[in-house]
Write an enzyme that holds these catalytic residues in place. Sequence first.
Site, short mmCIF file in Angstrom:
data_model
loop_
_atom_site.label_atom_id
_atom_site.label_comp_id
_atom_site.label_asym_id
_atom_site.label_seq_id
_atom_site.Cartn_x
_atom_site.Cartn_y
_atom_site.Cartn_z
N HIS A 146 -17.34 -6.72 -10.83
CA HIS A 146 -16.28 -6.32 -10.66
C HIS A 146 -14.91 -6.68 -11.55
CE1 HIS A 146 -13.60 -7.58 -6.15
NE2 HIS A 146 -13.17 -6.85 -7.12
N HIS A 168 -11.70 -4.82 -12.79
CA HIS A 168 -10.37 -3.68 -13.15
C HIS A 168 -10.24 -3.44 -14.68
CE1 HIS A 168 -10.18 -3.85 -8.58
NE2 HIS A 168 -10.09 -4.43 -8.97
N GLU A 170 -11.15 -9.34 1.27
CA GLU A 170 -10.07 -10.20 0.67
C GLU A 170 -9.02 -10.81 0.70
OE1 GLU A 170 -8.25 -7.42 -2.76
OE2 GLU A 170 -7.95 -9.31 -3.93
N HIS A 218 -13.21 -2.65 -1.86
CA HIS A 218 -12.81 -4.13 -2.04
C HIS A 218 -12.50 -3.92 -0.08
CE1 HIS A 218 -11.76 -4.09 -5.55
NE2 HIS A 218 -11.54 -4.27 -5.90
N ASP A 275 -12.54 -10.31 -11.94
CA ASP A 275 -11.93 -8.82 -11.98
C ASP A 275 -10.39 -8.91 -11.77
OD1 ASP A 275 -10.49 -8.02 -9.40
OD2 ASP A 275 -9.47 -9.43 -8.10
N ASP A 276 -9.57 -9.51 -12.44
CA ASP A 276 -8.47 -8.69 -13.32
C ASP A 276 -8.54 -10.39 -14.19
OD1 ASP A 276 -6.95 -5.82 -12.14
OD2 ASP A 276 -7.50 -7.54 -10.43
N1 ADE Z 1 -6.83 -4.07 -7.89
C1 ADE Z 1 -7.38 -4.82 -9.23
N2 ADE Z 1 -7.10 -5.94 -8.63
C2 ADE Z 1 -7.11 -5.96 -7.04
C3 ADE Z 1 -7.97 -6.84 -6.13
N3 ADE Z 1 -8.24 -7.99 -5.90
N4 ADE Z 1 -7.38 -6.58 -5.06
C4 ADE Z 1 -7.65 -5.01 -4.23
N5 ADE Z 1 -7.29 -4.39 -5.58
C5 ADE Z 1 -7.13 -4.77 -7.15
ZN ZN Z 2 -11.10 -6.56 -7.47
#
Ligand code: ADE
Ligand code: ZN
EC number: 3.5.4.2
Length: 350
Positions: free
Chosen positions: A26, A28, A213, A210, A291-292
């Site tokens: 996971h 991005h 969350e 997703h 994630d990011d």
């Molecule tokens: N796009 C990038 N990170 C995300 C996240 N945590 N939840 C939803 N969309 C995303």
């Molecule tokens: Zn994500």
Amino acid sequence: MTSSATPSLSAEMRAFIEALPKTELHLHIEGTLEPELLFALAQRNKVDLPYASVEALRAAYAFTDLQSFLDLYYAGANVLRTEQDFYDMTMAYIDHARADKVRHAEIFFDPQTHTERGIGIDVVFAGIARALREARDQHGFSSAMIMSFLRHLSEEDAFATLDAALPLRDLYKDLWNGIGLDSSERGNPPEKFARVFARCKELGFHLVAHAGEEGPPEYVLSALDVLKVERIDHGVRSEENPALMQRLIKEQMPLTVCPLSNLKLCVVDDMAEHNIARMLRAGLAVTVNSDDPAYFGGYMNANYLAIASSLALTREELLQLARNGINASFLPATDKARLMQEVEEFGSAH
Ligand code: ADE
Ligand code: ZN
């Protein structure tokens, strides 16, 4: 993540986590754009930024919820213009991942973020894939690409993106094997994308979304039952529905959990309250992911270190998280077995 953020870990435990072989499911790729590279690309492409410095940009990374992050994330992606930009961003991620002993990564990318700005979808694919192939050839770094639809846009827009991408399928058949769903969850339930996901399933793609969350457990249920996904991205709110939890355990449905993301986006108030340890101990197929990472304070090791210290995970539990990641990947059985052996040998040696 600095050592002061993980005070209670022994040096041995830290070394164990840092050397543990990992998979990342996971991630991005647009969320790996560090402020330094963002500024460099802005300069290269003559894009004006509303921040005076790298420090000022980083200081703006104080989020209150998912949308407050997404606003900055989409704005940041505006510096990505050329194939070389996508290559440079992906290569920078691979360097971090390799340093963190990530052996295999399945990477989300959001073409709509770029095609909306007039960047060709072929440019996006080409830059990301060139870096992934180079890393595979030079370092044996294994990876896959998961093209994700933005759920705040329409299903029609998702179909148009799929139509634009399909002529590239053959060119990227060594990498592109999945379809995902991301962006603003609340108010954009999985059902909105039922038909395009059905089409992607017919086409033979792996499916993920997703769900749970910020959105309710019902979104996890519809991702499973309507979209027919093979993994749930996040899924942490599943805990609010005991019947759903039992089902996730029974089906061994993987959840790609992102601890530092959940903390930064206020999904949890404190890492000590994160439910990943409870879910792991209840027998769910939870995995650890970043994630990011450029926005949330750390890559894979930082995520593992944060939960290990805040939730007192044992070595065996950390090994189980690594095993769960391998099982939940879309790798062929022989590659899974090879990675599993590496983890087991690591466990025996430590
Ligand atoms: N796009 C990038 N990170 C995300 C996240 N945590 N939840 C939803 N969309 C995303
Ligand atoms: Zn994500």
